[in-house]
Design a protein around this motif. Structure first.
Motif, PDB file in Angstrom:
ATOM      1  N   LYS A 215       0.839   8.854   0.229  1.00 17.09           N
ATOM      2  CA  LYS A 215      -0.499   8.321   0.495  1.00 17.09           C
ATOM      3  C   LYS A 215      -1.540   9.416   0.662  1.00 17.09           C
ATOM      4  CE  LYS A 215      -1.305   4.822   0.566  1.00 17.09           C
ATOM      5  NZ  LYS A 215      -1.554   4.075  -0.702  1.00 17.09           N
ATOM      6  N   PRO A 216      -2.719   9.208   0.073  1.00 15.76           N
ATOM      7  CA  PRO A 216      -3.841  10.097   0.377  1.00 15.76           C
ATOM      8  C   PRO A 216      -4.400   9.709   1.749  1.00 15.76           C
ATOM      9  CG  PRO A 216      -4.575   8.334  -1.076  1.00 15.76           C
ATOM     10  CD  PRO A 216      -3.101   8.113  -0.845  1.00 15.76           C
TER      11      PRO A 216
ATOM     12  N   ARG B 213       3.658  -2.329  -7.519  1.00 16.95           N
ATOM     13  CA  ARG B 213       3.432  -1.058  -6.818  1.00 16.95           C
ATOM     14  C   ARG B 213       4.751  -0.850  -6.086  1.00 16.95           C
ATOM     15  NH1 ARG B 213      -2.321   0.150  -4.642  1.00 16.95           N
ATOM     16  NH2 ARG B 213      -1.159   1.213  -3.030  1.00 16.95           N
TER      17      ARG B 213
ATOM     18  N   GLU C  56       0.938   5.677  -7.238  1.00 16.63           N
ATOM     19  CA  GLU C  56      -0.090   6.715  -7.340  1.00 16.63           C
ATOM     20  C   GLU C  56       0.586   8.053  -7.599  1.00 16.63           C
ATOM     21  OE1 GLU C  56      -3.039   6.926  -4.229  1.00 16.63           O
ATOM     22  OE2 GLU C  56      -3.794   8.864  -4.981  1.00 16.63           O
TER      23      GLU C  56
ATOM     24  N   CYS D 182       0.867  -1.177   0.000  1.00 17.08           N
ATOM     25  CA  CYS D 182       0.000   0.000   0.000  1.00 17.08           C
ATOM     26  C   CYS D 182       0.902   1.224   0.000  1.00 17.08           C
ATOM     27  CB  CYS D 182      -0.896   0.006   1.228  1.00 17.08           C
ATOM     28  SG  CYS D 182      -1.946   1.464   1.273  1.00 17.08           S
TER      29      CYS D 182
ATOM     30  N   HIS E  41      -9.300  -2.289  -1.878  1.00 16.43           N
ATOM     31  CA  HIS E  41      -9.654  -1.010  -1.259  1.00 16.43           C
ATOM     32  C   HIS E  41     -11.127  -0.821  -0.947  1.00 16.43           C
ATOM     33  CE1 HIS E  41      -5.498  -0.157  -2.320  1.00 16.43           C
ATOM     34  NE2 HIS E  41      -5.563   0.668  -1.288  1.00 16.43           N
TER      35      HIS E  41
ATOM     36  N   LYS F  52      -8.358   4.918 -10.569  1.00 16.34           N
ATOM     37  CA  LYS F  52      -9.106   4.115  -9.613  1.00 16.34           C
ATOM     38  C   LYS F  52     -10.578   4.479  -9.737  1.00 16.34           C
ATOM     39  CE  LYS F  52      -6.067   1.814  -7.039  1.00 16.34           C
ATOM     40  NZ  LYS F  52      -6.321   1.640  -5.629  1.00 16.34           N
TER      41      LYS F  52
ATOM     42  N   GLY G 278      -5.560   8.362  -7.971  1.00 13.01           N
ATOM     43  CA  GLY G 278      -6.305   7.717  -6.895  1.00 13.01           C
ATOM     44  C   GLY G 278      -7.738   8.226  -6.852  1.00 13.01           C
ATOM     45  N   MET G 279      -8.552   7.492  -6.090  1.00  7.06           N
ATOM     46  CA  MET G 279      -9.960   7.819  -6.039  1.00  7.06           C
ATOM     47  C   MET G 279     -10.234   9.179  -5.403  1.00  7.06           C
ATOM     48  SD  MET G 279     -12.848   5.454  -4.489  1.00  7.06           S
ATOM     49  CE  MET G 279     -12.854   6.586  -3.129  1.00  7.06           C
ATOM     50  N   ARG G 280      -9.363   9.558  -4.484  1.00 10.21           N
ATOM     51  CA  ARG G 280      -9.612  10.816  -3.785  1.00 10.21           C
ATOM     52  C   ARG G 280      -9.154  12.037  -4.580  1.00 10.21           C
ATOM     53  NH1 ARG G 280      -8.011   7.259   0.113  1.00 10.21           N
ATOM     54  NH2 ARG G 280      -9.238   7.074   2.008  1.00 10.21           N
TER      55      ARG G 280
ATOM     56  N   GLU H  22      -2.771  -5.373  -2.905  1.00  8.67           N
ATOM     57  CA  GLU H  22      -1.794  -4.909  -1.928  1.00  8.67           C
ATOM     58  C   GLU H  22      -1.262  -6.152  -1.234  1.00  8.67           C
ATOM     59  OE1 GLU H  22      -2.999  -0.314  -1.265  1.00  8.67           O
ATOM     60  OE2 GLU H  22      -3.603  -1.679   0.318  1.00  8.67           O
TER      61      GLU H  22
ATOM     62  N   TRP I  33      -0.911   6.218 -11.487  1.00  6.50           N
ATOM     63  CA  TRP I  33      -2.379   6.164 -11.475  1.00  6.50           C
ATOM     64  C   TRP I  33      -2.943   7.315 -10.643  1.00  6.50           C
ATOM     65  CZ3 TRP I  33      -0.049   2.370  -8.207  1.00  6.50           C
ATOM     66  CH2 TRP I  33      -0.440   2.400  -6.867  1.00  6.50           C
TER      67      TRP I  33
ATOM     68  N   ARG J 292     -12.609  -0.746  -7.841  1.00 12.16           N
ATOM     69  CA  ARG J 292     -12.433  -1.158  -6.433  1.00 12.16           C
ATOM     70  C   ARG J 292     -13.698  -0.754  -5.704  1.00 12.16           C
ATOM     71  NH1 ARG J 292     -12.905   2.500  -3.259  1.00 12.16           N
ATOM     72  NH2 ARG J 292     -10.996   2.860  -2.084  1.00 12.16           N
TER      73      ARG J 292
HETATM   74  C1  PEP Z   1      -4.238   2.814  -2.894  1.00  9.87           C
HETATM   75  O1  PEP Z   1      -4.206   2.199  -3.971  1.00  9.87           O
HETATM   76  O2  PEP Z   1      -3.427   2.621  -1.971  1.00  9.87           O
HETATM   77  C2  PEP Z   1      -5.349   3.781  -2.686  1.00  9.87           C
HETATM   78  C3  PEP Z   1      -5.265   4.754  -1.798  1.00  9.87           C
HETATM   79  O3  PEP Z   1      -6.400   3.492  -3.450  1.00  9.87           O
HETATM   80  P1  PEP Z   1      -7.779   4.254  -3.738  1.00  9.87           P
HETATM   81  O4  PEP Z   1      -7.413   5.556  -4.378  1.00  9.87           O
HETATM   82  O5  PEP Z   1      -8.455   3.310  -4.665  1.00  9.87           O
HETATM   83  O6  PEP Z   1      -8.482   4.401  -2.423  1.00  9.87           O
END
Ligand code: PEP
Ligand code: CO
Length: 447
Positions: free
Chosen positions: A113-114, A106, A232, A67, A350, A287, A263-265, A392, A261, A318
């Motif tokens: 990290k978000p 990864r 990410e 992760c 996720h 994502k 991320g979703m956020r 992950e 990539w 996801r």
């Molecule tokens: C991730 O892949 O670690 C992640 C934060 O994913 P997502 O954006 O899909 O929540």
């Protein structure tokens, strides 16, 4: 709508570190800019070709790793262990899918990290959240939590060291996996699937030995494998610093990784991350969570892939085991109707994160598997192709996810919980997951 590597700066950028000294950030970015790239544009182009093939169903993608990579784990054993599990899973999948497998770690840069909250409070102390080793440190003191731009430089260097080791291993016979001692199946003893797992490995070994003897190619060629990197694309000053033009190709490449990539956020249409990534020549992952709508996705594709280029977009869904069958069909339908050639892969991690009553973040093996199996079914029922999987995972014996053949329980989690962010499948769980997918793939009619 002109794009430049820094045009994201005029857009709202979420999930960014608040550095106390902008001048220090600029100085670090300048240093990174002068360093050699981590990957090359021709590798990036090669991966785009591979992803286009996977989208057509001609190959299968295995994307996996931590992760959040940690700087501490930039040492030989963890990197070799990650590579080994990636290789083993890929062999299991090659064998079952009867197609080439594209391996994407990864790895070598998955350091940012978000977070769901900008701050963390313990007792009466509130500090900035930990955002990954690229940004700050995990310890709960003001010094450790204050974002430090020099960590971007340290991260770039560690990514380079990691990648250098991976390249040396994959070039030097590490992929020579027909040695029996390479496969540790002891976890499966007593499980109802033990025999079937043994048979899978036995038959992989036989095939490898057969090809080697018949074709007399027990040489460099058979041992050399490609491993691509991904992370990410989150910390935009870092990603910008690694984005360059190259001598004989048009456009800009983010040469810190093959596959960044979104991320979703950070997938807001008018946001900085979408703006930054749209100008890159790299293939892009997006994502796709349960909150994604057809309209939003269609617009993202318009912005990020205006030319509908084969291999350009990998949609990593996801949704969670509880939502995927309900939510995915609409998106598959919308993308198909637009005539878009995307690659779909499933991240079953996720959407299945939960917290135990004791406050530990975990995931259940069975939910992960369930989301995967449902995804295969939904794609098949909608005439679509699930072209890969995203996990992950780690090559080590951690206890972060519950379940699997060894039957890890909630009580086991404390024993070896090392992830600073999301729980990963351990070596055994990851290998078992590959075997489960293999059983599933073999049941599918060959397309
Ligand atoms: C991730 O892949 O670690 C992640 C934060 O994913 P997502 O954006 O899909 O929540
Ligand atoms: Co994660």
């Amino acid at each position: 709508m002109t794009w430049s590597p820094d045009s994201w700066r005029s857009r709202p950028a979420t999930q960014q570190a608040q550095y106390p000294d902008e001048g220090a950030v600029r100085a670090v970015v300048e240093q990174i800019r002068r360093l050699p790239p981590l990957v090359t544009s021709w590798e990036v182009e090669a991966l785009r070709g591979e992803l286009a093939k996977a989208a057509r169903g001609e190959s299968f993608v295995l994307q996996g790793g931590d992760c959040a990579e940690s700087f501490d784990d930039c040492s030989p054993e963890p990197v070799a262990a990650k590579l080994k599990i990636l290789m083993q899973m890929s062999l299991v999948l090659v064998h079952a899918a009867r197609k080439p497998v594209v391996r994407i770690g990864r790895i070598a840069g998955q350091y940012a990290k978000p977070r769901s909250a900008d701050h963390e409070t313990r007792g009466d102390v509130t500090l900035p959240a930990y955002r990954g080793d690229l940004v700050n440190q995990d310890g709960f003191t003001p010094e450790e939590r204050t974002p430090d731009p020099v960590l971007m430089l340290r991260g770039y260097e560690r990514a380079a060291l990691t990648l250098n080791f991976i390249r040396a291993l994959t070039d030097g016979g590490f992929a020579d996996l027909h040695h029996p001692e390479y496969w540790d199946l002891s976890f499966a003893k007593g499980s109802p699937h033990a025999e079937s797992y043994e048979r899978i490995v036995e038959s992989i070994r036989d095939s490898v030995n057969f090809v080697a003897s018949v074709a007399n190619v027990d040489t460099h060629l058979m041992r050399r494998v490609d491993v691509y990197t991904s992370h990410e694309g989150l910390a935009l000053p870092y990603e910008e610093a690694a984005t360059r033009v190259v001598p004989r190709r048009p456009g800009h490449y983010n040469l810190s990784t093959h596959l960044p990539w979104i991320g979703m956020r950070t997938a807001q249409l008018d946001g900085a991350h979408v703006e930054f990534h749209r100008g890159l020549r790299n293939p892009l992952g997006i994502k796709v969570g349960a909150a994604m709508t057809s309209d939003w996705l269609a617009r993202l594709l318009d912005v990020l892939d205006p030319d509908n280029e084969p291999g350009r977009i990998t949609l990593i869904h996801r949704m969670g085991a509880a939502h995927v069958t309900k939510k995915l069909p609409e998106l598959l339908g919308a993308v198909a109707k637009l005539g878009r050639q995307v690659l779909w892969i499933c991240d079953p991690m996720h959407g299945n994160t939960e917290t135990t009553p004791g406050g530990i973040k975990t995931r259940h093996f069975d939910n992960i598997l369930s989301e995967l199996e449902q995804s295969f079914t939904v794609h098949r029922d909608h005439g679509s192709e699930l072209g890969g999987v995203h996990f992950e995972m780690t090559g080590e014996d951690v206890t972060e996810c519950i379940g699997g053949a060894r039957g890890l329980t909630e009580g086991d989690l404390e024993r070896a919980y090392k992830s600073r962010v999301d729980p990963r499948l351990n070596y055994e769980q990851a290998l078992e997951m590959a075997m489960k997918i293999a059983q599933h793939l073999r049941k599918r009619p060959n397309r």
